[in-house]
Design an enzyme around this catalytic site. Sequence first.
Site, PDB file in Angstrom:
ATOM      1  CE  LYS A   1       2.031   1.558   1.720  1.00  9.89           C
ATOM      2  NZ  LYS A   1       1.863   1.127   3.144  1.00  9.89           N
TER       3      LYS A   1
ATOM      4  CD  GLU B   1      -8.779  -9.831  -4.642  1.00 11.52           C
ATOM      5  OE1 GLU B   1      -9.702 -10.219  -3.900  1.00 11.52           O
ATOM      6  OE2 GLU B   1      -8.660 -10.197  -5.824  1.00 11.52           O
TER       7      GLU B   1
ATOM      8  CB  CYS C   1     -10.363 -10.402   3.384  1.00 11.08           C
ATOM      9  SG  CYS C   1      -9.148 -11.272   2.423  1.00 11.08           S
TER      10      CYS C   1
ATOM     11  CD  GLU D   1     -13.396  -7.398   6.413  1.00 11.09           C
ATOM     12  OE1 GLU D   1     -12.988  -6.271   6.113  1.00 11.09           O
ATOM     13  OE2 GLU D   1     -13.089  -8.429   5.795  1.00 11.09           O
TER      14      GLU D   1
HETATM   15  P1  NAD Z   1      -5.949  -0.233   4.908  1.00 10.77           P
HETATM   16  O1  NAD Z   1      -6.850  -0.373   3.762  1.00 10.77           O
HETATM   17  O2  NAD Z   1      -5.846   1.097   5.559  1.00 10.77           O
HETATM   18  O3  NAD Z   1      -4.451  -0.646   4.489  1.00 10.77           O
HETATM   19  C1  NAD Z   1      -4.120  -1.519   3.432  1.00 10.77           C
HETATM   20  C2  NAD Z   1      -2.938  -0.944   2.651  1.00 10.77           C
HETATM   21  O4  NAD Z   1      -3.329   0.299   2.070  1.00 10.77           O
HETATM   22  C3  NAD Z   1      -1.710  -0.623   3.502  1.00 10.77           C
HETATM   23  O5  NAD Z   1      -0.528  -0.877   2.780  1.00 10.77           O
HETATM   24  C4  NAD Z   1      -1.855   0.860   3.744  1.00 10.77           C
HETATM   25  O6  NAD Z   1      -0.633   1.492   4.008  1.00 10.77           O
HETATM   26  C5  NAD Z   1      -2.422   1.319   2.417  1.00 10.77           C
HETATM   27  N1  NAD Z   1      -3.137   2.585   2.449  1.00 10.77           N
HETATM   28  C6  NAD Z   1      -3.806   3.145   3.496  1.00 10.77           C
HETATM   29  N2  NAD Z   1      -4.314   4.334   3.135  1.00 10.77           N
HETATM   30  C7  NAD Z   1      -3.970   4.547   1.846  1.00 10.77           C
HETATM   31  C8  NAD Z   1      -4.225   5.599   0.913  1.00 10.77           C
HETATM   32  N3  NAD Z   1      -4.929   6.673   1.232  1.00 10.77           N
HETATM   33  N4  NAD Z   1      -3.737   5.468  -0.347  1.00 10.77           N
HETATM   34  C9  NAD Z   1      -3.041   4.373  -0.700  1.00 10.77           C
HETATM   35  N5  NAD Z   1      -2.764   3.362   0.141  1.00 10.77           N
HETATM   36  C10 NAD Z   1      -3.232   3.432   1.408  1.00 10.77           C
HETATM   37  O7  NAD Z   1      -6.338  -1.318   5.950  1.00 10.77           O
HETATM   38  P2  NAD Z   1      -6.009  -1.308   7.524  1.00 10.77           P
HETATM   39  O8  NAD Z   1      -6.198   0.037   8.151  1.00 10.77           O
HETATM   40  O9  NAD Z   1      -4.692  -1.916   7.700  1.00 10.77           O
HETATM   41  O10 NAD Z   1      -7.153  -2.237   8.045  1.00 10.77           O
HETATM   42  C11 NAD Z   1      -8.453  -1.688   8.272  1.00 10.77           C
HETATM   43  C12 NAD Z   1      -9.543  -2.655   7.922  1.00 10.77           C
HETATM   44  O11 NAD Z   1      -9.420  -3.047   6.551  1.00 10.77           O
HETATM   45  C13 NAD Z   1      -9.498  -3.971   8.647  1.00 10.77           C
HETATM   46  O12 NAD Z   1     -10.057  -3.898   9.903  1.00 10.77           O
HETATM   47  C14 NAD Z   1     -10.263  -4.852   7.729  1.00 10.77           C
HETATM   48  O13 NAD Z   1     -11.637  -4.697   7.895  1.00 10.77           O
HETATM   49  C15 NAD Z   1      -9.879  -4.362   6.392  1.00 10.77           C
HETATM   50  N6  NAD Z   1      -8.786  -5.160   5.781  1.00 10.77           N
HETATM   51  C16 NAD Z   1      -9.096  -6.020   4.813  1.00 10.77           C
HETATM   52  C17 NAD Z   1      -8.100  -6.771   4.243  1.00 10.77           C
HETATM   53  C18 NAD Z   1      -8.366  -7.742   3.153  1.00 10.77           C
HETATM   54  O14 NAD Z   1      -7.560  -8.625   2.915  1.00 10.77           O
HETATM   55  N7  NAD Z   1      -9.445  -7.625   2.425  1.00 10.77           N
HETATM   56  C19 NAD Z   1      -6.789  -6.661   4.686  1.00 10.77           C
HETATM   57  C20 NAD Z   1      -6.503  -5.755   5.693  1.00 10.77           C
HETATM   58  C21 NAD Z   1      -7.513  -5.004   6.217  1.00 10.77           C
END
Ligand code: NAD
Length: 465
Positions: free
Chosen positions: A170, A245, A279, A372
């Site tokens: 996903k 991660e 990240c 972050e």
């Molecule tokens: P997020 O954690 O919401 O999204 C990451 C993935 O998780 C996406 O595929 C999303 O659809 C999925 N997801 C979201 N809610 C979910 C749930 N309840 N159950 C299962 N899957 C779910 O991240 P974001 O909103 O895209 O970004 C927000 C913040 O996260 C960023 O500002 C940053 O600080 C952090 N981030 C970190 C990384 C990393 O590589 N460590 C990557 C992206 C974002």
Amino acid sequence: MKQHDAMYIDGSWRPAEGGGTIEVVNPADEQVIAVVPAGSAQDVDAAVRAARAALPGWAATPPGERADRLAALRDQLAARAGEVAATVTAELGSPLAFSTAVHAGVPVAVCGSYAELARTYSFEETLGNSTVLHEPLGVVGAITPWNYPLHQIVAKVAPALAAGCTVVLKPAEDTPLVAQLFAECVDAAGIPAGVFNLVTGLGPVAGQALAEHDGVDLVSFTGSTAVGRRIGALAGGAVKRVALELGGKSANVILPGADLPKAVAVGVANVMANSGQTCSAWTRMLVHRDHYAEAVELATAAAAKYVPGEKTGPLVNAAQRDRVRGYVAQGIAEGARVVAGGPEAAVPGTGYYVAPTVFADVTPEMTIAQEEIFGPVLSILKYEDEDDAARIANDTIYGLAGAVWAGDEATAVAFARRLHTGQVDINGGRFNPLAPFGGYKQSGVGRELGPHGLTEYLQTKSLQF
Ligand code: NAD
């Protein structure tokens, strides 16, 4: 750019059950460039069933044959690198040169490394009177973010397939197009139906359904700490394996005796790359008080090269832009000094841009030194001595990456041993696709890449003789 109004499940493209859709927006010009299916819990269920059905056959496929298929996948990714780069630039906004070198280039190297590992890894070992078998863990639910969209897919799917696991992916809703392109590459590589499945959709709907599904043995998640915590709790409740991660707030520690201009230039580049949406970015630069003023000057000059709309792309979407702007405002409100960028700096009128920003006079307790930001924002902090530097470097909830610069390698290594973090680059050490990548503390659970990444997808069985 080719796009599918369908999802790749059990070896063919099929429409979503519910008929919902997600618009994909180019963050550089704010135009809708594609519409992809918003998968439902039923779609996730169909994909997990396909992955379960394919598991016995793939798990029993000799590692050498799995290696051949991964090599074919690597070749597909290499042959289509131009399309990958253009697709990531369109949906993420990163400049094409960066998309070509990093977003398209790194996945080829990582996929190739797992083709090699599948061929050479010892899936059996002898320990005293036991033979230990390293067997595939089962069906993997992979949930990935948008910031390195293809790398994060390949860093999960390639080791899973090398191990003999099957996968339901996903991907992030902002970057589904490169995931579709990846599915095409999987298909063209001759990987059997059901071994890899793609469900596009919203996190709280499709992501949640995948994380909760009984038919998933391991959830591998990359993204925010908030969502990671929920997924960890769900997995704990169901007693299933989880890999997380998460975020970072990594320190770039410049010790006295280091090549200051080089350390500052590489440090600024590290933060500004991918518009700060990394990240593992070294978002805190720690400089000895005697060199602080010079480092601030060097960083100010270095940041000027990252012109928004040219060398630096936009943020991925309006929400991320607003979040980053909020942190810049908070940094100013808490007393940090803007020495480059800031709220008044010019950015293109269209697109989700934030000016690359450098803060001086940042102190460890400030929000911009703790949280972050995930944008092109660098905080420069002052330290008194090595103990002080180590204390500041370790004083966050995160521990993903970092850097140490010193006059000699031994001094830098001695300091690196004191850091509570998963990776440290010594005097500008290069990215290594075989080195384990993952977090101490709240940066995550588990490791990706190389042989350590492969073991995440294996479970052991001991036979006693
Ligand atoms: P997020 O954690 O919401 O999204 C990451 C993935 O998780 C996406 O595929 C999303 O659809 C999925 N997801 C979201 N809610 C979910 C749930 N309840 N159950 C299962 N899957 C779910 O991240 P974001 O909103 O895209 O970004 C927000 C913040 O996260 C960023 O500002 C940053 O600080 C952090 N981030 C970190 C990384 C990393 O590589 N460590 C990557 C992206 C974002």
